[in-house]
Design a protein around this motif. Structure first.
Motif, mmCIF file in Angstrom:
data_model
loop_
_atom_site.group_PDB
_atom_site.id
_atom_site.type_symbol
_atom_site.label_atom_id
_atom_site.label_comp_id
_atom_site.label_asym_id
_atom_site.label_seq_id
_atom_site.Cartn_x
_atom_site.Cartn_y
_atom_site.Cartn_z
ATOM 1 N N MET A 75 16.371 -88.296 -0.657
ATOM 2 C CA MET A 75 17.381 -89.179 -0.175
ATOM 3 C C MET A 75 18.293 -89.653 -1.310
ATOM 4 S SD MET A 75 17.345 -91.590 2.649
ATOM 5 C CE MET A 75 17.809 -93.179 2.848
ATOM 6 N N ILE A 76 17.753 -90.013 -2.443
ATOM 7 C CA ILE A 76 18.565 -90.436 -3.584
ATOM 8 C C ILE A 76 19.417 -89.273 -4.058
ATOM 9 C CG2 ILE A 76 18.473 -91.171 -5.991
ATOM 10 C CD1 ILE A 76 16.193 -92.949 -5.286
ATOM 11 N N GLU A 77 18.852 -88.059 -4.038
ATOM 12 C CA GLU A 77 19.628 -86.887 -4.462
ATOM 13 C C GLU A 77 20.812 -86.665 -3.519
ATOM 14 O OE1 GLU A 77 17.404 -83.334 -5.048
ATOM 15 O OE2 GLU A 77 15.934 -84.367 -6.276
ATOM 16 N N GLN A 78 20.601 -86.841 -2.227
ATOM 17 C CA GLN A 78 21.671 -86.681 -1.243
ATOM 18 C C GLN A 78 22.762 -87.732 -1.461
ATOM 19 O OE1 GLN A 78 22.063 -84.230 0.824
ATOM 20 N NE2 GLN A 78 23.875 -85.054 1.850
ATOM 21 N N TRP A 79 22.321 -88.962 -1.705
ATOM 22 C CA TRP A 79 23.270 -90.043 -1.942
ATOM 23 C C TRP A 79 24.107 -89.788 -3.191
ATOM 24 C CZ3 TRP A 79 23.890 -93.544 -5.953
ATOM 25 C CH2 TRP A 79 24.794 -94.576 -5.690
ATOM 26 N N SER A 80 23.458 -89.378 -4.297
ATOM 27 C CA SER A 80 24.196 -89.125 -5.539
ATOM 28 C C SER A 80 25.105 -87.909 -5.384
ATOM 29 C CB SER A 80 23.250 -88.970 -6.728
ATOM 30 O OG SER A 80 22.428 -87.844 -6.581
ATOM 31 N N LYS A 81 24.672 -86.903 -4.615
ATOM 32 C CA LYS A 81 25.507 -85.731 -4.371
ATOM 33 C C LYS A 81 26.764 -86.163 -3.599
ATOM 34 C CE LYS A 81 25.565 -81.223 -2.181
ATOM 35 N NZ LYS A 81 24.880 -80.294 -1.330
ATOM 36 N N GLU A 82 26.586 -86.969 -2.561
ATOM 37 C CA GLU A 82 27.723 -87.456 -1.774
ATOM 38 C C GLU A 82 28.632 -88.344 -2.618
ATOM 39 O OE1 GLU A 82 26.146 -89.401 1.656
ATOM 40 O OE2 GLU A 82 25.446 -87.517 2.550
#
Length: 135
Positions: A1-8
């Motif tokens: 989830m953190i990876e998705q947030w930072s990617k976005e």
């Protein structure tokens, strides 16, 4: 989830960066084109204004100047300023060099001077006084 947030978040930052770069390019292009556009607009404005002033002059002023028999070559054609008629050998010769001479056209009528609004009938005006050239 953190990876998705930072990617976005990074995709958002890249999109904002691209939008800012596009905006800066558009501003630069506009600033390069603006002087040329402004010059064209000013030239068109000058042409239009000149044409309109010529029309106003022809329609409003020339007819009454011709009616009063005032030679047009004697007029100072400053728009917005009352035309001036200068005395010469044929037009109000008694007024040449007189300090009282006015020579402005108002409402289609030449005001020669306050004492003789329509001018003097011969070359020897009794109220003639030399112009004061110290002015």
């Amino acid at each position: 989830m953190i990876e998705q947030w930072s990617k976005e978040f990074f995709e958002f930052c890249e999109a904002v960066t691209q939008d800012v770069e596009d905006f800066c390019e558009e501003v630069e292009q506009f600033s390069n084109d603006f002087p040329e556009s402004l010059e064209e607009v000013l030239e068109q404005l000058e042409t239009t204004l000149t044409q309109e002033l010529e029309i106003v002059w022809e329609e409003l002023f020339e007819p009454w100047l011709e009616e009063d028999g005032i030679p047009q070559q004697d007029l100072e054609a400053d728009f917005g300023i009352t035309p001036t008629v200068y005395p010469d050998e044929t037009t109000h010769p008694a007024c040449r060099g007189c300090r009282h001479y006015h020579g402005q056209v108002y409402g289609g009528h030449l005001l020669v001077c306050a004492m003789h609004p329509y001018g003097w009938y011969d070359e020897n005006c009794p109220d003639w006084e030399a112009e004061d050239n110290e002015g």
